[in-house]
Design a protein around this motif. Structure first.
Motif, PDB file in Angstrom:
ATOM      1  N   ALA A 100     -13.974 -27.034 -46.979  1.00  0.00           N
ATOM      2  CA  ALA A 100     -13.278 -28.072 -46.216  1.00  0.00           C
ATOM      3  C   ALA A 100     -11.777 -27.809 -46.195  1.00  0.00           C
ATOM      4  O   ALA A 100     -11.133 -27.946 -45.148  1.00  0.00           O
ATOM      5  CB  ALA A 100     -13.568 -29.453 -46.809  1.00  0.00           C
ATOM      6  N   HIS A 101     -11.219 -27.429 -47.327  1.00  0.00           N
ATOM      7  CA  HIS A 101      -9.783 -27.174 -47.384  1.00  0.00           C
ATOM      8  C   HIS A 101      -9.401 -25.965 -46.527  1.00  0.00           C
ATOM      9  O   HIS A 101      -8.363 -25.991 -45.844  1.00  0.00           O
ATOM     10  CB  HIS A 101      -9.315 -26.999 -48.823  1.00  0.00           C
ATOM     11  N   ASP A 108      -5.279 -27.620 -38.894  1.00  0.00           N
ATOM     12  CA  ASP A 108      -3.925 -28.164 -38.964  1.00  0.00           C
ATOM     13  C   ASP A 108      -2.933 -27.155 -38.382  1.00  0.00           C
ATOM     14  O   ASP A 108      -2.218 -26.456 -39.096  1.00  0.00           O
ATOM     15  CB  ASP A 108      -3.582 -28.504 -40.422  1.00  0.00           C
ATOM     16  N   GLU A 109      -2.878 -27.107 -37.067  1.00  0.00           N
ATOM     17  CA  GLU A 109      -2.114 -26.090 -36.344  1.00  0.00           C
ATOM     18  C   GLU A 109      -0.639 -26.065 -36.726  1.00  0.00           C
ATOM     19  O   GLU A 109      -0.046 -25.006 -36.886  1.00  0.00           O
ATOM     20  CB  GLU A 109      -2.251 -26.316 -34.841  1.00  0.00           C
ATOM     21  N   ASN A 110      -0.022 -27.218 -36.884  1.00  0.00           N
ATOM     22  CA  ASN A 110       1.416 -27.265 -37.172  1.00  0.00           C
ATOM     23  C   ASN A 110       1.725 -27.335 -38.671  1.00  0.00           C
ATOM     24  O   ASN A 110       2.877 -27.505 -39.054  1.00  0.00           O
ATOM     25  CB  ASN A 110       2.093 -28.416 -36.427  1.00  0.00           C
ATOM     26  N   SER A 111       0.702 -27.221 -39.498  1.00  0.00           N
ATOM     27  CA  SER A 111       0.855 -27.177 -40.965  1.00  0.00           C
ATOM     28  C   SER A 111       1.616 -28.373 -41.523  1.00  0.00           C
ATOM     29  O   SER A 111       2.364 -28.240 -42.491  1.00  0.00           O
ATOM     30  CB  SER A 111       1.539 -25.870 -41.391  1.00  0.00           C
ATOM     31  N   GLU A 119      -5.307 -31.951 -32.574  1.00  0.00           N
ATOM     32  CA  GLU A 119      -5.805 -30.827 -33.370  1.00  0.00           C
ATOM     33  C   GLU A 119      -7.317 -30.939 -33.573  1.00  0.00           C
ATOM     34  O   GLU A 119      -8.028 -29.928 -33.519  1.00  0.00           O
ATOM     35  CB  GLU A 119      -5.089 -30.773 -34.723  1.00  0.00           C
ATOM     36  N   TYR A 120      -7.797 -32.140 -33.777  1.00  0.00           N
ATOM     37  CA  TYR A 120      -9.251 -32.343 -33.904  1.00  0.00           C
ATOM     38  C   TYR A 120      -9.947 -31.952 -32.601  1.00  0.00           C
ATOM     39  O   TYR A 120     -10.980 -31.265 -32.624  1.00  0.00           O
ATOM     40  CB  TYR A 120      -9.555 -33.799 -34.271  1.00  0.00           C
ATOM     41  N   ASP A 146      -4.998 -44.706 -39.603  1.00  0.00           N
ATOM     42  CA  ASP A 146      -3.586 -44.356 -39.436  1.00  0.00           C
ATOM     43  C   ASP A 146      -3.327 -43.326 -38.334  1.00  0.00           C
ATOM     44  O   ASP A 146      -2.197 -42.873 -38.154  1.00  0.00           O
ATOM     45  CB  ASP A 146      -2.983 -43.884 -40.764  1.00  0.00           C
ATOM     46  N   GLY A 147      -4.373 -42.942 -37.604  1.00  0.00           N
ATOM     47  CA  GLY A 147      -4.192 -42.032 -36.479  1.00  0.00           C
ATOM     48  C   GLY A 147      -4.172 -40.566 -36.835  1.00  0.00           C
ATOM     49  O   GLY A 147      -3.819 -39.725 -36.004  1.00  0.00           O
ATOM     50  N   ARG A 148      -4.546 -40.239 -38.049  1.00  0.00           N
ATOM     51  CA  ARG A 148      -4.597 -38.838 -38.479  1.00  0.00           C
ATOM     52  C   ARG A 148      -5.607 -38.705 -39.618  1.00  0.00           C
ATOM     53  O   ARG A 148      -5.984 -39.697 -40.234  1.00  0.00           O
ATOM     54  CB  ARG A 148      -3.225 -38.352 -38.903  1.00  0.00           C
ATOM     55  N   LEU A 149      -6.033 -37.486 -39.860  1.00  0.00           N
ATOM     56  CA  LEU A 149      -6.940 -37.220 -40.975  1.00  0.00           C
ATOM     57  C   LEU A 149      -6.167 -36.474 -42.052  1.00  0.00           C
ATOM     58  O   LEU A 149      -5.595 -35.412 -41.788  1.00  0.00           O
ATOM     59  CB  LEU A 149      -8.138 -36.369 -40.531  1.00  0.00           C
TER      60      LEU A 149
END
Length: 179
Positions: A100-101, A108-111, A119-120, A146-149
């Motif tokens: 998973a990591h 996570d394209e922009n790190s 990105e998803y 929160d709009g992100r994972l």
């Protein structure tokens, strides 16, 4: 033996990875997956982004081949081979979390250490090879809204998909809806 739920959700991912539709996974299928994903990202051959995505996808192929065929007497993986691996994942949560990591880092394209809805969407479109509206599913995966994972959220979802068997687990949808 894999449950009916596991069979259904894994079958969809298997079909998406089977680029030539021959019912077998081969190195060329993972190369096609890599090519789709790098094209969506605009990752040029020789770039760091291209190398990272290639490493993740082709590393996944090498790992899948090794664990599905420990004797290494073949270069193809069947759906049944994948399901046999899935049967063992429930007792290998550290391995699943590690995967998973690795996948999180690829998505996570922009790190920035979070996966955005865009990105998803790229992950799903790279997987399936088709434009896909993922907003509804992303909202179901985003447990805290929160709009992100976060990395932790993604690890839970990934583990629910690959090692879980609960029909109510949000992680079942990490690759989108399944039949």
């Amino acid at each position: 033996m894999a449950s009916e739920l596991q069979r259904r959700k894994i079958s969809g991912v298997f079909a998406a990875m089977d680029a030539d539709g021959d019912g077998l996974l081969e190195e060329s299928d993972f190369q096609a997956l890599t090519d789709r994903w790098t094209a969506i990202r605009g990752a040029e051959q020789g770039s760091e982004a291209h190398a990272r995505l290639t490493s993740v996808m082709m590393g996944w192929w090498a790992t899948l081949l090794a664990v599905s065929d420990p004797a290494r007497d073949g270069d193809k993986v069947t759906l049944e081979d994948v399901l046999a691996v899935v049967d063992r994942l429930g007792s290998m949560t550290e391995v699943v979390t590690g995967t998973a990591h690795t996948m999180f880092d690829a998505v996570d394209e922009n790190s920035d250490d979070e996966i955005s809805p865009a990105e998803y969407r790229q992950m799903i479109e790279g997987w399936t090879g088709t434009a896909t509206d993922t907003d509804e599913i992303f909202a179901l995966l985003d447990s805290n809204g929160d709009g992100r994972l976060s990395r932790a959220e993604f690890a839970v979802l990934w583990t629910e998909f690959w090692a879980g068997d609960s029909p109510d687990a949000p992680g079942n949808l990490i690759f989108g809806h399944y039949d």
